[in-house]
Design a protein around this motif. Structure first.
Motif, PDB file in Angstrom:
ATOM      1  N   ARG A   1       0.819  -1.211   0.000  1.00 35.47           N
ATOM      2  CA  ARG A   1       0.000   0.000   0.000  1.00 35.47           C
ATOM      3  C   ARG A   1       0.852   1.259   0.000  1.00 35.47           C
ATOM      4  O   ARG A   1       0.422   2.313  -0.470  1.00 35.47           O
ATOM      5  N   HIS A   2       2.078   1.187   0.517  1.00 39.74           N
ATOM      6  CA  HIS A   2       2.945   2.365   0.508  1.00 39.74           C
ATOM      7  C   HIS A   2       3.283   2.793  -0.916  1.00 39.74           C
ATOM      8  O   HIS A   2       3.488   3.983  -1.187  1.00 39.74           O
ATOM      9  N   CYS A   3       3.348   1.838  -1.808  1.00 37.77           N
ATOM     10  CA  CYS A   3       3.721   2.161  -3.193  1.00 37.77           C
ATOM     11  C   CYS A   3       2.713   3.080  -3.865  1.00 37.77           C
ATOM     12  O   CYS A   3       3.058   3.774  -4.834  1.00 37.77           O
ATOM     13  N   ASP A   4       1.479   3.108  -3.373  1.00 37.32           N
ATOM     14  CA  ASP A   4       0.442   3.926  -3.984  1.00 37.32           C
ATOM     15  C   ASP A   4       0.266   5.276  -3.300  1.00 37.32           C
ATOM     16  O   ASP A   4      -0.603   6.060  -3.706  1.00 37.32           O
ATOM     17  N   GLN A   5       1.066   5.547  -2.273  1.00 38.88           N
ATOM     18  CA  GLN A   5       0.873   6.772  -1.515  1.00 38.88           C
ATOM     19  C   GLN A   5       1.633   7.950  -2.133  1.00 38.88           C
ATOM     20  O   GLN A   5       2.543   7.776  -2.949  1.00 38.88           O
ATOM     21  N   GLU A   6       1.262   9.138  -1.689  1.00 42.33           N
ATOM     22  CA  GLU A   6       1.785  10.368  -2.261  1.00 42.33           C
ATOM     23  C   GLU A   6       3.309  10.474  -2.108  1.00 42.33           C
ATOM     24  O   GLU A   6       3.847  10.160  -1.046  1.00 42.33           O
ATOM     25  N   TRP A   7       3.971  10.916  -3.179  1.00 41.30           N
ATOM     26  CA  TRP A   7       5.411  11.184  -3.238  1.00 41.30           C
ATOM     27  C   TRP A   7       6.283   9.934  -3.232  1.00 41.30           C
ATOM     28  O   TRP A   7       7.511  10.037  -3.206  1.00 41.30           O
ATOM     29  N   TYR A   8       5.676   8.735  -3.222  1.00 42.19           N
ATOM     30  CA  TYR A   8       6.500   7.526  -3.164  1.00 42.19           C
ATOM     31  C   TYR A   8       7.377   7.394  -4.411  1.00 42.19           C
ATOM     32  O   TYR A   8       8.577   7.091  -4.302  1.00 42.19           O
ATOM     33  N   ASP A   9       6.811   7.589  -5.578  1.00 40.71           N
ATOM     34  CA  ASP A   9       7.585   7.423  -6.814  1.00 40.71           C
ATOM     35  C   ASP A   9       8.708   8.445  -6.924  1.00 40.71           C
ATOM     36  O   ASP A   9       9.768   8.157  -7.496  1.00 40.71           O
ATOM     37  N   GLU A  10       8.506   9.621  -6.351  1.00 39.68           N
ATOM     38  CA  GLU A  10       9.498  10.692  -6.489  1.00 39.68           C
ATOM     39  C   GLU A  10      10.616  10.585  -5.467  1.00 39.68           C
ATOM     40  O   GLU A  10      11.784  10.821  -5.789  1.00 39.68           O
TER      41      GLU A  10
END
Length: 619
Positions: A239-248
């Motif tokens: 679920r952390h992968c879908d949270q805000e700023w994770y990809d950045e």
């Protein structure tokens, strides 16, 4: 052998060695403002008023609506909950956490506790009987629990608690110039799994915590008052992968940014321990208008930790400084520096974008373990003393912020201990006690900061519990334990006289909400089979009080009298034959000749009516 390097490069960032007192000007020029409340004309001069103010406005009403869906309102125990009664229930829960050493049920007893100089608690005199308290605990809900909602969000049944907490803090509380991030735990040793409110969707194990097993919460607090201002559940990697700023930014920096998002652009200082601290986070916060001070241990990317340790002197309190500039974009840069501090044989390393490295106050220490978060340190308040270890000013600021959440955790989990007192096998209820424990503790810290700096935690919690139990919105009722003795005969089921003032009317077992098992159970007074039970005392499915109806029958020349119901009304807490539960079985039935099928409901009722006399009729 040649000493510390003048320059140190790590992943494209070049650090320059500086004198220990190199940073003489604080990059943060704003005033160090204290925390404030957006209360307007609302009075918050007492602990209960402070709690009411900090409480999310619609939280209790939301819980009532969710919980009432599980109540049928068929009797006094199963009636619908109101907002004042729910507030009263939490007052009882808070009071129970202050009275330890005996079981919850015995808190309602009016008899002295064996080998104790304390008087009996007699909780019932405050307006709620034990059966009602237990029933509300069993049905209390905090969010959606239908399969569709849990499939979409495994935390849907408790997430509204976190969302409403965060919304209320953002709207009602203005933190001071210094805020801090750390971890808190919701202790849980039960089952783990999704799609079931009795199970925890993600159990974490954090060895360094005094309650290492449970749900980990990343938290933000105001460092000056100690009030919690933001929470986030650690939901797991998926679920952390879908949270805000994770990809950045990745998980750690993204989590840190979400925890302080409401205060972007306010020029506040954020302090974080080694889980949060990194050069990447300092750079990201600077881009969003915040400063940072953090202790770096594991997130060493772009940091000059090895060179900093070589440059640190051997005396206690010696520090060293490296500095560099970081790019923010659009050709803007910010100065950032690394500072060390020798404590015994260990060199601690920090990164900062504000403060100075001029000599500050001698290092403050907390003798009662304020930095350790141990159960032993929870019994007393931490005593702040000054030692001879010198310290730069920027680390004075970090020392001010660092223990705030650890202190809050100790007050909530060890001194108050609400989670340990309100036992439950439902994770939703456990998480609810954690959040309400935080709000109780927040009310104390806010009350101590704004109203009474000398306030005692347990004394103030006792006041708060009493005022919640007697909140003015409750309807005027007679005491739940006041004896009500009448000269009239109490044998009639419709009579309102009994030893404890309750009606104790009978209802059929099959009509009891939540009942499971056979339609006949053994009477609590005579042991005969019966289909009746006390509607006031019975809470299905595991806590039943089966009773026979009062009967007078002539057999030959004699008269058979059975007064089980009347005896129960005269002595409601006496059960000569025991209570039914947790076995859900009842009377065994003999098979009729030529058929092995179970009797229908109508057939069972017909037989059961005759069984009150103790006859062994076939079904």
């Amino acid at each position: 052998d040649d000493g510390p390097p003048d320059e140190y490069e790590n992943k494209g960032v070049t650090w320059q060695l500086r004198p220990p007192q190199f940073v003489k000007k604080d990059q943060r020029t704003a005033a160090r403002q204290p925390p404030t409340l957006n209360k307007g004309d609302i009075r918050v001069n007492t602990i209960d008023r402070m709690f009411d103010y900090l409480l999310p406005d619609d939280l209790l009403e939301f819980i009532v609506n969710k919980s009432n869906a599980k109540l049928l309102g068929s009797n006094a125990i199963d009636r619908k909950i109101t907002v004042p009664e729910l507030k009263q229930w939490w007052g009882y829960a808070l009071a129970a956490s202050l009275h330890t050493g005996i079981t919850l049920e015995k808190l309602w007893s009016d008899t002295p506790i064996p080998e104790s100089v304390m008087p009996p608690p007699m909780f019932g005199q405050h307006g709620m009987i034990w059966k009602r308290f237990k029933r509300i605990r069993g049905v209390m809900s905090f969010g959606a629990s239908d399969p569709a909602a849990l499939e979409q969000d495994p935390w849907a049944f408790v997430r509204p608690l976190v969302d409403k907490f965060n919304e209320a803090r953002e709207a009602k509380f203005n933190p001071g110039w210094l805020i801090t991030m750390d971890e808190s735990m919701c202790a849980w040793r039960g089952q783990e799994g999704e799609g079931n409110i009795a199970k925890c969707p993600k159990v974490s194990f954090v060895p360094r915590k005094p309650e290492p097993l449970g749900v980990e919460l990343k938290t933000t607090a105001d460092a000056l008052s100690g009030v919690m201002i933001r929470l986030e559940i650690c939901e797991g990697k998926k679920r952390h992968c879908d949270q805000e700023w994770y990809d950045e930014y990745g998980h750690t920096t993204a989590t840190s940014l979400r925890l302080v998002k409401p205060w972007f652009g306010t020029n506040r200082v954020v302090a974080g321990d080694s889980w949060f601290a990194s050069v990447k986070l300092a750079n990201a916060l600077a881009g969003y208008g915040l400063h940072f001070i953090g202790d770096i241990k594991t997130n060493k990317a772009q940091f000059c930790g090895d060179a900093l340790e070589l440059a640190t002197g051997v005396e206690q309190g010696d520090w060293a400084v490296y500095s560099t500039d970081l790019k923010l974009g659009s050709n803007k840069t910010i100065p950032i520096y690394a500072v060390s501090a020798r404590r015994s044989t260990v060199v601690h390393k920090f990164v900062a974008t504000c403060g100075t490295t001029l000599p500050g106050n001698n290092q403050r220490i907390y003798e009662e373990g304020d930095d350790s978060d141990t159960p032993e340190a929870a019994s007393v308040d931490a005593v702040v003393q000054t030692c001879k270890r010198k310290c730069p000013r920027v680390l004075n600021d970090y020392t001010l912020a660092q223990p705030a959440i650890d202190r809050h955790n100790r007050y909530r989990q060890f001194i108050l201990g609400l989670e340990k007192r309100i036992h439950t096998n439902q994770f939703s209820m456990r998480f609810g006690t954690t959040i309400f424990g935080m709000m109780f503790t927040d009310a104390f810290f806010a009350h101590k900061y704004w109203n009474d700096p000398t306030a005692d935690f347990k004394a103030e919690m006792g006041k708060l519990a009493y005022r919640l139990m007697h909140n003015p919105d409750l309807p005027a009722t007679k005491s739940a334990t006041a004896p009500k003795v009448s000269r009239k005969r109490s044998g009639s089921p419709n009579s309102d006289c009994s030893a404890d003032g309750e009606s104790h009317v009978l209802c059929k077992l099959v009509d009891l909400p939540g009942f499971q098992g056979y339609n006949q159970q053994r009477c609590s007074w005579c042991g005969s089979r019966t289909v009746w039970c006390c509607a006031t005392c019975s809470v299905a499915p595991f806590d039943l009080v089966p009773l026979c109806r009062d009967v007078f029958r002539h057999k030959g020349k004699g008269v058979t009298r059975r007064l089980c119901h009347s005896k129960h009304r005269e002595e409601p807490l006496v059960f000569p034959k025991g209570r039914a539960g947790p076995q859900l079985g009842g009377a065994k039935r003999r098979r009729t000749s030529g058929s092995s099928s179970s009797p229908s409901v109508e057939e069972t009722h017909e037989v059961s009516d005759d069984s009150d006399s103790g006859s062994d009729s076939e079904s």
